[in-house]
Design an enzyme around this catalytic site. Structure first.
Site, PDB file in Angstrom:
ATOM      1  N   ARG A   1      11.996  -0.919  10.372  1.00 40.64           N
ATOM      2  CA  ARG A   1      10.791  -0.754  11.424  1.00 40.64           C
ATOM      3  C   ARG A   1      10.973  -1.683  12.705  1.00 40.64           C
ATOM      4  NH1 ARG A   1       5.380   0.784   8.404  1.00 40.64           N
ATOM      5  NH2 ARG A   1       4.517  -0.520  10.222  1.00 40.64           N
TER       6      ARG A   1
ATOM      7  N   LYS B   1       0.779  -1.093  -0.060  1.00 43.55           N
ATOM      8  CA  LYS B   1       0.014  -0.052  -0.059  1.00 43.55           C
ATOM      9  C   LYS B   1       0.777   1.293  -0.112  1.00 43.55           C
ATOM     10  CE  LYS B   1      -2.073  -1.076   3.855  1.00 43.55           C
ATOM     11  NZ  LYS B   1      -1.384  -2.072   4.110  1.00 43.55           N
TER      12      LYS B   1
ATOM     13  N   ARG C   1      -9.006   1.038   9.266  1.00 47.52           N
ATOM     14  CA  ARG C   1      -8.732  -0.352   9.912  1.00 47.52           C
ATOM     15  C   ARG C   1      -9.498  -1.187  10.675  1.00 47.52           C
ATOM     16  NH1 ARG C   1      -2.702   0.736   9.163  1.00 47.52           N
ATOM     17  NH2 ARG C   1      -1.635  -1.279   9.296  1.00 47.52           N
TER      18      ARG C   1
ATOM     19  N   ARG D   1       0.455  -8.654  13.596  1.00 46.18           N
ATOM     20  CA  ARG D   1      -0.493  -7.797  12.776  1.00 46.18           C
ATOM     21  C   ARG D   1      -1.424  -8.362  11.738  1.00 46.18           C
ATOM     22  NH1 ARG D   1       4.771  -4.598  10.662  1.00 46.18           N
ATOM     23  NH2 ARG D   1       2.994  -3.115   9.541  1.00 46.18           N
TER      24      ARG D   1
ATOM     25  N   ARG E   1      11.788  -5.195   4.301  1.00 50.10           N
ATOM     26  CA  ARG E   1      11.444  -3.933   4.125  1.00 50.10           C
ATOM     27  C   ARG E   1      12.472  -2.817   4.702  1.00 50.10           C
ATOM     28  NH1 ARG E   1       5.459  -2.458   4.634  1.00 50.10           N
ATOM     29  NH2 ARG E   1       5.413  -2.379   6.906  1.00 50.10           N
TER      30      ARG E   1
HETATM   31  P1  AMP Z   1       1.247   0.919   9.053  1.00 47.86           P
HETATM   32  O1  AMP Z   1       2.334   1.970   9.030  1.00 47.86           O
HETATM   33  O2  AMP Z   1       0.097   1.324   8.646  1.00 47.86           O
HETATM   34  O3  AMP Z   1       1.652  -0.564   8.974  1.00 47.86           O
HETATM   35  O4  AMP Z   1       0.711   0.873  10.979  1.00 47.86           O
HETATM   36  C1  AMP Z   1       1.783   0.343  11.835  1.00 47.86           C
HETATM   37  C2  AMP Z   1       1.121   0.104  13.008  1.00 47.86           C
HETATM   38  O5  AMP Z   1       0.495   1.457  13.470  1.00 47.86           O
HETATM   39  C3  AMP Z   1      -0.114  -0.946  13.029  1.00 47.86           C
HETATM   40  O6  AMP Z   1       0.318  -2.195  13.121  1.00 47.86           O
HETATM   41  C4  AMP Z   1      -0.897  -0.468  14.174  1.00 47.86           C
HETATM   42  O7  AMP Z   1      -0.328  -0.747  15.300  1.00 47.86           O
HETATM   43  C5  AMP Z   1      -0.706   1.077  14.101  1.00 47.86           C
HETATM   44  N1  AMP Z   1      -1.992   1.584  13.297  1.00 47.86           N
HETATM   45  C6  AMP Z   1      -1.771   2.530  11.892  1.00 47.86           C
HETATM   46  N2  AMP Z   1      -3.112   2.944  11.542  1.00 47.86           N
HETATM   47  C7  AMP Z   1      -3.753   2.616  12.403  1.00 47.86           C
HETATM   48  C8  AMP Z   1      -5.290   2.512  12.253  1.00 47.86           C
HETATM   49  N3  AMP Z   1      -5.825   3.315  11.290  1.00 47.86           N
HETATM   50  N4  AMP Z   1      -5.904   1.948  13.422  1.00 47.86           N
HETATM   51  C9  AMP Z   1      -5.288   1.217  14.448  1.00 47.86           C
HETATM   52  N5  AMP Z   1      -3.851   1.110  14.319  1.00 47.86           N
HETATM   53  C10 AMP Z   1      -3.345   1.576  13.362  1.00 47.86           C
END
Ligand code: AMP
Length: 214
Positions: free
Chosen positions: A160, A13, A87, A171, A126
Site C-alpha cells: 500500500r 486488526k 477512529r 498515521r 506488509r
Molecule cells: P486503514 O486501512 O484502516 O489502515 O486506513 C487507511 C487510511 O484510511 C487511514 O490512514 C486514514 O487516512 C483512512 N481511514 C480509514 N478509516 C478511517 C476512519 N474511520 N476515519 C478516518 N480516516 C480513516
C-alpha cells in the site's frame, strides 16, 4: 455480535478480522478498505479520501459518515467485525446511534496492544491483496511464492502506498491524538478489553476469542 478490533495501524486488526469473519460468519466492515475501493473507482469521493490517506491523515468525520450506513446496509443484520472504525470519539458516538436505530448495540471492543518499535517493521513488510484485502508479511506471514493471494485465489499483492515509514509515523501520531481517546469512550461503558497483539498469529487469535468469551 458487533465487535470492534481496535489498535493502531500495524496492530494486526485486518489479519485477525479475517480469522473472526471465518469463525463467526460475520461480515467485516473496514472503512479503510471501503475508502480504497472508492479511490480505485476514480469517484470524486475517492479523490477526496486520497488527499488525506496518502498523507497518513485521518479522513474528516463527515466524509467517513458517508460510508458508514452504506457499509452497514451491505453487511446485513447479524452483526459486524469493525476493523479500523471508529477512529474518533464522534465516529464512536455516531456508530452507537446508527446501531441503536437498527436495534443493536456494540458488544465488545478488543484493543490490540503492540509497541511502536514493532509497528514500523510490520507495516513496511506488509503486502495486501488488491482483491480481498488479505494481509501478508514478507517475513512473518509470507505470501505464496507466485506472489498471488492464496485466500481469494489469485489477485495481485501490493505494498500500500501509505505503508512507507514516513507515512506510518504520521498515521501513528494521528492515532495517538485522535483515535486512542476512543478506547476511553468504550472503557467508560465497560466494553473494552486489552490484549497483547505481539506473538504468534494463533496465539493472538486465542487471546481475542478469550476476550470476547469464546
Ligand atoms: P486503514 O486501512 O484502516 O489502515 O486506513 C487507511 C487510511 O484510511 C487511514 O490512514 C486514514 O487516512 C483512512 N481511514 C480509514 N478509516 C478511517 C476512519 N474511520 N476515519 C478516518 N480516516 C480513516
Amino acid at each position: 455480535m458487533d465487535l470492534i478490533l481496535f489498535g493502531p495501524a500495524g496492530a494486526g486488526k485486518g489479519t485477525q478480522a479475517k480469522f473472526l469473519v471465518e469463525r463467526f460468519a460475520l461480515p467485516q466492515v473496514s472503512t479503510g478498505d471501503m475508502m480504497r475501493a472508492e479511490r480505485a473507482s476514480g469517484s470524486e469521493l475517492g479523490h477526496k479520501f486520497d488527499e488525506y490517506m496518502s498523507k497518513g491523515l485521518l479522513v474528516p468525520d463527515e466524509l467517513v459518515f458517508e460510508l458508514l450506513e452504506k457499509g452497514l446496509d451491505a453487511a446485513g443484520s447479524k452483526g459486524v467485525i469493525f476493523d479500523g472504525f471508529p477512529r474518533t470519539v464522534p465516529q464512536a458516538k455516531v456508530l452507537d446511534e446508527v446501531l441503536a436505530k437498527r436495534g443493536r448495540k456494540m458488544d465488545h471492543v478488543v484493543s490490540m496492544e503492540v509497541p511502536l518499535s514493532d509497528i514500523v517493521d510490520r507495516i513496511t513488510g506488509r503486502r495486501t491483496c488488491q482483491g480481498c484485502g488479505q494481509v501478508y508479511h514478507v517475513r512473518y506471514n509470507p505470501p505464496p511464492a507466485d506472489g498471488k493471494c492464496a485466500s481469494c485465489g489469485g489477485s495481485e499483492l501490493i505494498q500500500r502506498k501509505d505503508d512507507t515509514e514516513e507515512v506510518v509515523t504520521r498515521r501513528f501520531e494521528e492515532y495517538k491524538a485522535k483515535t486512542e481517546p476512543v478506547l476511553g469512550y468504550y472503557q467508560a461503558k465497560g466494553l473494552a478489553t486489552s490484549i497483547e497483539g505481539v506473538g504468534d498469529l494463533d496465539e493472538v487469535y486465542k487471546r481475542i476469542k478469550a476476550a470476547i468469551g469464546q
